[in-house]
Scaffold this motif. Structure first.
Motif, short mmCIF file in Angstrom:
data_model
loop_
_atom_site.label_atom_id
_atom_site.label_comp_id
_atom_site.label_asym_id
_atom_site.label_seq_id
_atom_site.Cartn_x
_atom_site.Cartn_y
_atom_site.Cartn_z
N GLU A 130 0.82 -1.21 0.00
CA GLU A 130 0.00 0.00 0.00
C GLU A 130 0.86 1.27 0.00
O GLU A 130 0.50 2.26 -0.63
N ILE A 131 1.99 1.25 0.69
CA ILE A 131 2.89 2.40 0.67
C ILE A 131 3.40 2.62 -0.75
O ILE A 131 3.49 3.76 -1.21
N CYS A 170 1.35 14.04 4.32
CA CYS A 170 1.36 12.99 5.35
C CYS A 170 -0.06 12.60 5.75
O CYS A 170 -0.36 11.41 5.90
N SER A 171 -0.90 13.57 5.91
CA SER A 171 -2.28 13.28 6.30
C SER A 171 -2.98 12.44 5.24
O SER A 171 -3.66 11.46 5.55
N ALA A 176 -5.03 7.35 3.27
CA ALA A 176 -5.08 6.38 2.17
C ALA A 176 -4.65 5.00 2.65
O ALA A 176 -5.28 3.99 2.31
N LEU A 177 -3.61 4.95 3.47
CA LEU A 177 -3.15 3.67 3.99
C LEU A 177 -4.20 3.05 4.90
O LEU A 177 -4.50 1.85 4.80
N ALA A 178 -4.78 3.85 5.78
CA ALA A 178 -5.81 3.34 6.69
C ALA A 178 -7.01 2.82 5.92
O ALA A 178 -7.54 1.74 6.22
N LYS A 187 -6.60 -4.85 10.70
CA LYS A 187 -6.73 -3.93 11.84
C LYS A 187 -5.38 -3.80 12.51
O LYS A 187 -4.75 -4.80 12.84
N LEU A 188 -4.95 -2.57 12.70
CA LEU A 188 -3.64 -2.34 13.33
C LEU A 188 -3.81 -1.92 14.77
O LEU A 188 -4.75 -1.42 15.21
#
Length: 188
Positions: A130-131, A170-171, A176-178, A187-188
């Protein structure tokens, strides 16, 4: 004025992280190595006589510029030679796994079950994937802030943009990653 030994020690201290960051951006180990070597040479040639405390920021900026130059050259080559396959992401057959390198190496990981270790590895691979999908500037800001642990001002200086832009990048990257991970049920 800094000595050659100090410059050599500095370059050695940033070499691995710079290489990993470059591989993350360009997804090609050979190109990443070229980018890092070029960045180190530029720092030594043009800024080696600067005070040692200026080198980290200068190096980050040079590394970012060399990476952008690489992308520009690739875009030009693609326009000229449409059959080139240089733009396909590198496969997972490389020796290093960035997120595994970032994982905490403590005793708790040595005693966890094989199932938990496998699960953690799968989650890290999903996060890494995803990154890699983030837009370039978001990925760059995200990596500098959260991997390089640079503050907002340092990141803005290295990226050549305002602090507000860094915060926005960054936000958006975190959001986007979440969203992507949540969609995959992670779930992290």
């Amino acid at each position: 004025m800094a000595s050659d030994k100090e410059l050599s020690d500095f370059l050695q201290s940033v070499e691995t992280r710079a290489f990993k960051r470059s591989v993350y951006h360009v997804r090609d180990e050979e190109a990443a190595l070229d980018i890092v070597q070029d960045s180190m040479m530029r720092l030594a040639e043009h800024y080696g006589d600067r005070p040692a405390d200026e080198w980290p920021m200068l190096f980050q900026r040079i590394l970012s510029n060399c990476t952008l130059d690489w992308f520009r050259r690739q875009k030009t080559r693609k326009a000229l030679f449409t059959n080139m396959s240089d733009f396909e992401p590198a496969g997972d057959d490389g020796d290093f796994d960035l997120l595994e390198a970032l994982a905490v190496d403590d005793d708790s990981h040595r005693t966890e079950s094989a199932e938990a270790t496998t699960s953690r590895g799968e989650i890290l691979r999903e996060i890494e994937a995803e990154i890699q999908e983030l837009p370039l500037r978001q990925r760059e800001a995200f990596l500098m802030r959260y991997w390089e642990e640079m503050d907002v001002a340092e990141t803005a200086a290295a990226m050549g943009c305002s602090e507000g832009s860094v915060k926005t990048h960054c936000s958006r990257a975190v959001r986007a990653l979440a969203t992507a991970l949540k969609a995959k049920g992670i779930k992290l």
